[in-house]
Design a protein around this motif. Structure first.
Motif, short mmCIF file in Angstrom:
data_model
loop_
_atom_site.label_atom_id
_atom_site.label_comp_id
_atom_site.label_asym_id
_atom_site.label_seq_id
_atom_site.Cartn_x
_atom_site.Cartn_y
_atom_site.Cartn_z
N HIS A 82 0.82 -1.21 0.00
CA HIS A 82 0.00 0.00 0.00
C HIS A 82 0.85 1.26 0.00
O HIS A 82 0.39 2.31 -0.44
CB HIS A 82 -0.93 0.00 1.21
CG HIS A 82 -1.91 -1.13 1.19
ND1 HIS A 82 -2.65 -1.50 2.29
CD2 HIS A 82 -2.28 -1.99 0.19
CE1 HIS A 82 -3.43 -2.53 1.98
NE2 HIS A 82 -3.21 -2.85 0.72
N ALA A 83 2.06 1.19 0.53
CA ALA A 83 3.00 2.30 0.54
C ALA A 83 4.38 1.75 0.28
O ALA A 83 4.66 0.57 0.54
CB ALA A 83 2.96 3.04 1.88
N VAL A 84 5.25 2.59 -0.25
CA VAL A 84 6.61 2.14 -0.55
C VAL A 84 7.34 1.88 0.77
O VAL A 84 7.48 2.79 1.60
CB VAL A 84 7.37 3.19 -1.38
CG1 VAL A 84 8.78 2.69 -1.69
CG2 VAL A 84 6.61 3.50 -2.66
N PRO A 85 7.81 0.65 1.02
CA PRO A 85 8.51 0.37 2.27
C PRO A 85 9.81 1.15 2.39
O PRO A 85 10.50 1.42 1.39
CB PRO A 85 8.77 -1.14 2.21
CG PRO A 85 7.77 -1.66 1.22
CD PRO A 85 7.60 -0.57 0.21
N ALA A 86 10.15 1.50 3.60
CA ALA A 86 11.40 2.20 3.87
C ALA A 86 12.50 1.25 4.34
O ALA A 86 13.65 1.67 4.49
CB ALA A 86 11.18 3.28 4.93
N THR A 87 12.17 -0.02 4.56
CA THR A 87 13.13 -0.98 5.09
C THR A 87 13.29 -2.15 4.13
O THR A 87 12.57 -2.26 3.12
CB THR A 87 12.66 -1.52 6.45
OG1 THR A 87 11.38 -2.15 6.29
CG2 THR A 87 12.53 -0.40 7.46
N SER A 88 14.21 -3.02 4.46
CA SER A 88 14.43 -4.26 3.72
C SER A 88 14.58 -5.40 4.71
O SER A 88 14.55 -5.19 5.93
CB SER A 88 15.68 -4.14 2.83
OG SER A 88 16.84 -4.01 3.64
N ALA A 89 14.76 -6.60 4.19
CA ALA A 89 14.95 -7.75 5.08
C ALA A 89 16.21 -7.62 5.92
O ALA A 89 16.32 -8.22 6.99
CB ALA A 89 15.00 -9.03 4.25
N MET A 90 17.17 -6.82 5.46
CA MET A 90 18.40 -6.61 6.23
C MET A 90 18.10 -5.94 7.57
O MET A 90 18.82 -6.16 8.56
CB MET A 90 19.38 -5.77 5.43
CG MET A 90 20.74 -5.60 6.07
SD MET A 90 21.64 -7.16 6.19
CE MET A 90 21.94 -7.47 4.44
N ASP A 91 17.04 -5.13 7.64
CA ASP A 91 16.71 -4.47 8.89
C ASP A 91 16.26 -5.47 9.95
O ASP A 91 16.46 -5.24 11.14
CB ASP A 91 15.63 -3.42 8.64
CG ASP A 91 16.15 -2.23 7.86
OD1 ASP A 91 16.75 -1.34 8.47
OD2 ASP A 91 15.98 -2.21 6.63
N VAL A 92 15.62 -6.55 9.53
CA VAL A 92 15.25 -7.59 10.50
C VAL A 92 16.50 -8.20 11.11
O VAL A 92 16.58 -8.44 12.33
CB VAL A 92 14.39 -8.67 9.81
CG1 VAL A 92 14.04 -9.77 10.79
CG2 VAL A 92 13.12 -8.05 9.22
N VAL A 93 17.51 -8.46 10.28
CA VAL A 93 18.77 -9.01 10.79
C VAL A 93 19.45 -8.01 11.72
O VAL A 93 20.00 -8.38 12.76
CB VAL A 93 19.69 -9.37 9.61
CG1 VAL A 93 21.06 -9.84 10.11
CG2 VAL A 93 19.06 -10.46 8.76
#
Length: 361
Positions: free
Chosen positions: A51-62
């Protein structure tokens, strides 16, 4: 060298601050983009429609998991200092490009002014916290005060060799792909690494080339440290393996989702190498995490080899036992030879008197 209590608390607080920053961005994306579409966007599914362009990626979970683990390690483990250093280095490496990419033209189109302002403030705070973690690890060191405070353990010989081979191979594969990317499309250099109005990436993340270079260089450094059996090898290697994990897992998910292995033989050679690289990256991450997760070998007195551990002629798996205080014998029982303190000048004391007089007395 170990960290003082004040340095441990300071490092844990800094790690907690970084974890809160990352968690707040992840929560924002989960609400604004809808979590079901967010993870599909991270993986790279073609039908992902956030619904909106994410500001994060899967790297942020790590990174969130890394900061929580470092906060715990800073308070409770012997690897507090190297853990703080590697967390600070990774934080600076990941957040530094945000200082000049958050306000470029592509970000202005994809994100609001308020969101970009918050991202810029977060980048400054993260960089300050990362630098403070490195300074804290260096300034808060002191020699162990007693035998109960042990320095960080070195990886065992087998674990060191496995980590060296896997980490250096993974780093070499990533570096090779970066060279291939620049050779194939030289017009994107240096935008691929420093960003530009034409280069797309997440608001809080670095440009694609920069994001690939950080784990690649960390893998090579950690691999060399592992084979040298340095004290910092375990935390650096574990962080390097954790940074490898998102790319490998997402690649494997893409392969499984689109059944790419069904027609593997008919695919172009470069595509085959790409799929193989994803699988190897996931494999390497898991192997490194399993290999370096155990504590390793602690140094013991009397060792004669690298690291002074039992594999190289040490005195065993711990310090030599110290004799306890002498205990009085039971009535009618002679003291054991050599136990307790000498009772005279001739060896271990005179023999005990007989319990009954000999015949003829």
């Amino acid at each position: 060298m170990i960290l003082t209590r004040g340095a441990r608390v300071t490092g844990a607080v800094l790690s907690g601050v970084l974890a809160v920053i990352v968690a707040s961005w992840l929560v924002r994306d989960a609400r604004a983009a809808e979590f079901g579409q967010l993870w599909r966007y991270w993986v790279g599914f073609y039908d992902a429609r956030p619904h909106a362009v994410p500001a994060t990626s899967a790297m942020d979970v790590v990174l969130f998991v890394l900061y929580v683990a470092v906060a715990v390690a800073a308070l409770r483990t012997a690897v507090a200092a190297p853990a703080l250093v590697v967390a600070g280095v990774v934080t600076i490496g990941v957040r530094l490009p945000g200082l000049w990419t958050i306000d470029n033209g592509r970000m202005e189109i994809s994100y609001s002014d308020d969101l970009r302002s918050r991202a810029l403030i977060s980048a400054f705070v993260a960089l300050a916290a990362g630098a403070a973690m490195i300074i804290t690890a260096g300034a808060g060191r002191r020699p162990p005060a007693g035998s109960y405070e042990q320095p960080p353990a070195r990886p065992g010989p087998g674990a060191a060799v496995v980590a060296f081979l896997v980490l250096c191979a993974a780093g070499a594969v990533q570096i090779a792909w970066e060279i291939r990317q620049v050779v194939r499309t030289p017009d994107i250099f240096p935008d691929w690494y420093v960003g530009s109005d034409l280069m797309g990436h997440q608001l809080t993340g670095p440009p694609p080339g920069w994001a690939n270079a950080v784990p690649a260089l960390l893998c090579v450094y950690a691999g060399i440290g592992a084979v040298a059996r340095a004290r910092h090898a375990r935390p650096f290697g574990l962080v390097a393996g954790a940074l490898l994990l998102p790319g490998g897992v997402m690649g494997v998910v893409l392969i499984a989702h689109y059944d790419m292995l069904d027609d593997f033989g008919s695919l172009p050679v470069e595509t085959q190498l790409t799929l193989a690289s994803w699988i190897f990256e996931a494999f390497a991450a898991v192997v490194v995490l399993i290999t370096l997760a155990p504590r390793g070998l602690a140094d013991v007195p009397g060792g004669q080899g690298p690291g002074d551990d039992p594999w190289y002629g040490g005195t065993g798996w711990g310090p030599e036992p110290r004799p306890g205080p002498a205990e009085p014998p039971y009535p009618g029982q002679p003291p054991a030879p050599g136990y307790g303190y000498p009772q005279g000048g001739g060896g271990f004391g005179p023999p005990p008197p007989p319990s009954q007089p000999p015949p003829g007395w």
